[in-house]
Design a protein around this motif. Sequence first.
Motif, short mmCIF file in Angstrom:
data_model
loop_
_atom_site.label_atom_id
_atom_site.label_comp_id
_atom_site.label_asym_id
_atom_site.label_seq_id
_atom_site.Cartn_x
_atom_site.Cartn_y
_atom_site.Cartn_z
N GLU A 90 0.85 -1.19 0.00
CA GLU A 90 0.00 0.00 0.00
C GLU A 90 0.89 1.23 0.00
O GLU A 90 1.68 1.45 0.91
CB GLU A 90 -0.93 0.01 1.21
CG GLU A 90 -1.86 1.21 1.22
CD GLU A 90 -2.87 1.19 2.36
OE1 GLU A 90 -3.02 2.23 3.03
OE2 GLU A 90 -3.48 0.11 2.59
N VAL A 91 0.74 2.06 -1.04
CA VAL A 91 1.62 3.22 -1.20
C VAL A 91 0.89 4.54 -1.00
O VAL A 91 1.53 5.60 -0.93
CB VAL A 91 2.26 3.22 -2.62
CG1 VAL A 91 3.13 1.99 -2.81
CG2 VAL A 91 1.18 3.29 -3.70
N TRP A 92 -0.46 4.49 -0.89
CA TRP A 92 -1.21 5.75 -0.85
C TRP A 92 -2.55 5.51 -0.18
O TRP A 92 -3.19 4.47 -0.37
CB TRP A 92 -1.38 6.27 -2.27
CG TRP A 92 -1.84 7.68 -2.42
CD1 TRP A 92 -1.19 8.81 -2.04
CD2 TRP A 92 -3.05 8.11 -3.06
NE1 TRP A 92 -1.92 9.93 -2.39
CE2 TRP A 92 -3.06 9.53 -3.03
CE3 TRP A 92 -4.11 7.44 -3.66
CZ2 TRP A 92 -4.11 10.28 -3.57
CZ3 TRP A 92 -5.15 8.18 -4.21
CH2 TRP A 92 -5.14 9.59 -4.15
N LEU A 93 -2.98 6.51 0.58
CA LEU A 93 -4.28 6.45 1.26
C LEU A 93 -4.87 7.85 1.25
O LEU A 93 -4.21 8.81 1.61
CB LEU A 93 -4.10 5.96 2.71
CG LEU A 93 -5.33 6.03 3.62
CD1 LEU A 93 -6.43 5.10 3.13
CD2 LEU A 93 -4.94 5.69 5.06
N LYS A 94 -6.12 7.96 0.80
CA LYS A 94 -6.78 9.27 0.75
C LYS A 94 -8.26 9.09 1.08
O LYS A 94 -8.90 8.14 0.62
CB LYS A 94 -6.62 9.90 -0.64
CG LYS A 94 -7.14 11.35 -0.71
CD LYS A 94 -6.82 11.98 -2.04
CE LYS A 94 -7.41 13.38 -2.16
NZ LYS A 94 -6.87 14.32 -1.15
N THR A 95 -8.77 10.02 1.90
CA THR A 95 -10.18 9.96 2.30
C THR A 95 -10.96 11.11 1.69
O THR A 95 -10.39 12.12 1.24
CB THR A 95 -10.32 10.01 3.83
OG1 THR A 95 -9.76 11.25 4.30
CG2 THR A 95 -9.60 8.84 4.49
N SER A 96 -12.29 10.96 1.68
CA SER A 96 -13.16 11.98 1.12
C SER A 96 -14.54 11.87 1.76
O SER A 96 -14.95 10.78 2.17
CB SER A 96 -13.27 11.82 -0.40
OG SER A 96 -14.24 12.69 -0.94
N LYS A 97 -15.25 12.98 1.85
CA LYS A 97 -16.62 12.96 2.36
C LYS A 97 -17.63 12.56 1.29
O LYS A 97 -18.78 12.25 1.61
CB LYS A 97 -16.98 14.34 2.93
CG LYS A 97 -16.21 14.70 4.20
CD LYS A 97 -16.67 16.04 4.75
CE LYS A 97 -15.92 16.38 6.03
NZ LYS A 97 -16.35 17.69 6.59
N SER A 98 -17.22 12.58 0.02
CA SER A 98 -18.10 12.18 -1.08
C SER A 98 -17.58 10.89 -1.70
O SER A 98 -16.41 10.52 -1.51
CB SER A 98 -18.16 13.29 -2.12
OG SER A 98 -16.86 13.60 -2.61
N PRO A 99 -18.41 10.18 -2.46
CA PRO A 99 -17.98 8.91 -3.06
C PRO A 99 -16.74 9.06 -3.93
O PRO A 99 -16.51 10.11 -4.56
CB PRO A 99 -19.20 8.50 -3.89
CG PRO A 99 -20.36 9.14 -3.21
CD PRO A 99 -19.85 10.45 -2.70
N ILE A 100 -15.93 8.00 -3.97
CA ILE A 100 -14.70 7.95 -4.75
C ILE A 100 -14.90 6.97 -5.90
O ILE A 100 -15.48 5.90 -5.72
CB ILE A 100 -13.51 7.51 -3.87
CG1 ILE A 100 -13.37 8.44 -2.66
CG2 ILE A 100 -12.22 7.48 -4.67
CD1 ILE A 100 -12.38 7.93 -1.62
N MET A 101 -14.45 7.34 -7.10
CA MET A 101 -14.59 6.50 -8.27
C MET A 101 -13.23 6.16 -8.87
O MET A 101 -12.29 6.95 -8.79
CB MET A 101 -15.45 7.19 -9.34
CG MET A 101 -16.95 7.11 -9.12
SD MET A 101 -17.53 8.00 -7.67
CE MET A 101 -17.19 9.70 -8.13
N LYS A 114 -18.08 5.36 8.39
CA LYS A 114 -19.23 6.04 9.01
C LYS A 114 -19.59 7.33 8.31
O LYS A 114 -20.71 7.52 7.87
CB LYS A 114 -18.93 6.29 10.49
CG LYS A 114 -18.97 5.03 11.34
CD LYS A 114 -18.74 5.38 12.80
CE LYS A 114 -18.80 4.12 13.67
NZ LYS A 114 -18.58 4.44 15.10
N ASN A 115 -18.64 8.25 8.22
CA ASN A 115 -18.95 9.56 7.65
C ASN A 115 -18.02 9.92 6.49
O ASN A 115 -17.91 11.09 6.13
CB ASN A 115 -18.85 10.65 8.73
CG ASN A 115 -19.82 10.40 9.86
OD1 ASN A 115 -21.00 10.16 9.63
ND2 ASN A 115 -19.32 10.47 11.09
#
Length: 485
Positions: free
Chosen positions: A45-56, A470-471
């Motif tokens: 795993e080289v990268w991790l990113k979060t978002s409040k909206s859906p990811i495509m 959750k959020n």
Amino acid sequence: MALQRGLNVTELLDQRSRGGKAALNRLNLKILRGILLQDNRRFVEVWLKTSKSPIMYENGNIYFHNYLDCYSCIDHKPRQLYSLAKRSKQEKFEDALLCQSPLEETLPCPSDHKPSLLTLTANNWLYRLSAETGKELQKVYLSPKYKFRYLCWDVSQETFYAKSVQRSSSSTALQLAIFNVFPLQVLGVLEINRKGFGNGVTDAVLSQGVLAVSHSNMSVKLYSFEHIVQTYLKEKLTLGKECSLGNSTVGDFPFGIPLNIHCTDSPPVLFEVSCYRNGVQIGGYPWHYIFTLPQTRHRGTYHICSLQNKTMATNGVRNMNNSSLECDRIFFHPDDSGRIIHIGPTTIKCDILSTFTLKCSCIFFGLFLQPPAQFTVTLSGRTVKSRVQRLDDDSNQETFRTIEYEDELDLLAVVVTNKEEEEGKACVRLHDNQSGFWQRTIDLVESWDETYGHQLFFDKDTIVHIEERKNKFCCHLILYLYICN
């Protein structure tokens, strides 16, 4: 593990040097597959990113914030391709399709030769953006009257359509605006109305030139879209040109694209079937269809029948008789081999429809896990039957969750979950697509919580895991490490 089960990399490189372009590409993929299956290298795993909206994720690109931010993950470090300005609620992107231009055709506009992103906004604008820079290349206004929300492929990378929001309270159920991709050109706008398609329309989709209309009585009817166009087309339309249907320019604001395909009577029905939740699949060779009888008690039982005469295939009733929260799934294999994949919590079967008879079906290969034990052993050694039957998809047991097909490497990626010390864990098992034989296992570092949604993409040397929490939504990028341990 030997490179691709006995193939020598030196021999492959020698063959590659003597082959043409097509042979070169095939041998490159054989070499890549062999490298990926070696046990002395690993995925990290080289990268991790979060978002409040859906990811495509689509074809090496990861999209955040309703397609406003795009990252390329074809390199070992994700690179942001573009970040578009925040859009208002009325202008936000509702849906999108990624287009790859054909290599064998000469197109009128230079921008048509590069990949583009088709986006549909909340206020009915269709944009064509550069997939590399996000620059606006073209825009079309669809309609001031109908609310379009979905973009779908009819024929992948050739024809697509925008589908309106269903308005069940009105006489008009929904509308489809159909386009060619390269160059972007409108074929027409079709209205799915009561006069042409009957009462109780709940949905309509286009696929491979076939219009499938679903009804509230759980029936699905198939029509030839080509026949509908030939019979009911009022006027051919050209974007940017004037038309007689409204005396205005096609695709311009505020006129949009007029309704030019209007069914004044019922077109001929090619095929009709009643099924559970309007779910029917067509595929295989010779042509067959898969469906579940409409009554709720038949949920989880699938019927495989000949499309020609609706004859049930031999062994054509499929039911894994699972005790699980989620129903098992069945679908035609995406490799167009005509095979059928049936996934349960502890079993994956790949069936093949025989070409010698329309009625024959047999198992091609199967993958199996140990089902949950219904007995426990006490400290004294006694075997005691559990009072409550354990589910086949119990989170404490190994369970098949999903399966992905990597067409260029001809591999199946199977996600298996298991619970370790109160935390759900998952691994990706790679199997040969032709034989089903296990090749290697890739452990995922992140936890896997089955109470939330998950998507996993396996794209050559890249694994993208998108999970809903959750959020927020979370994207894990896992790449193959080409350096030995």
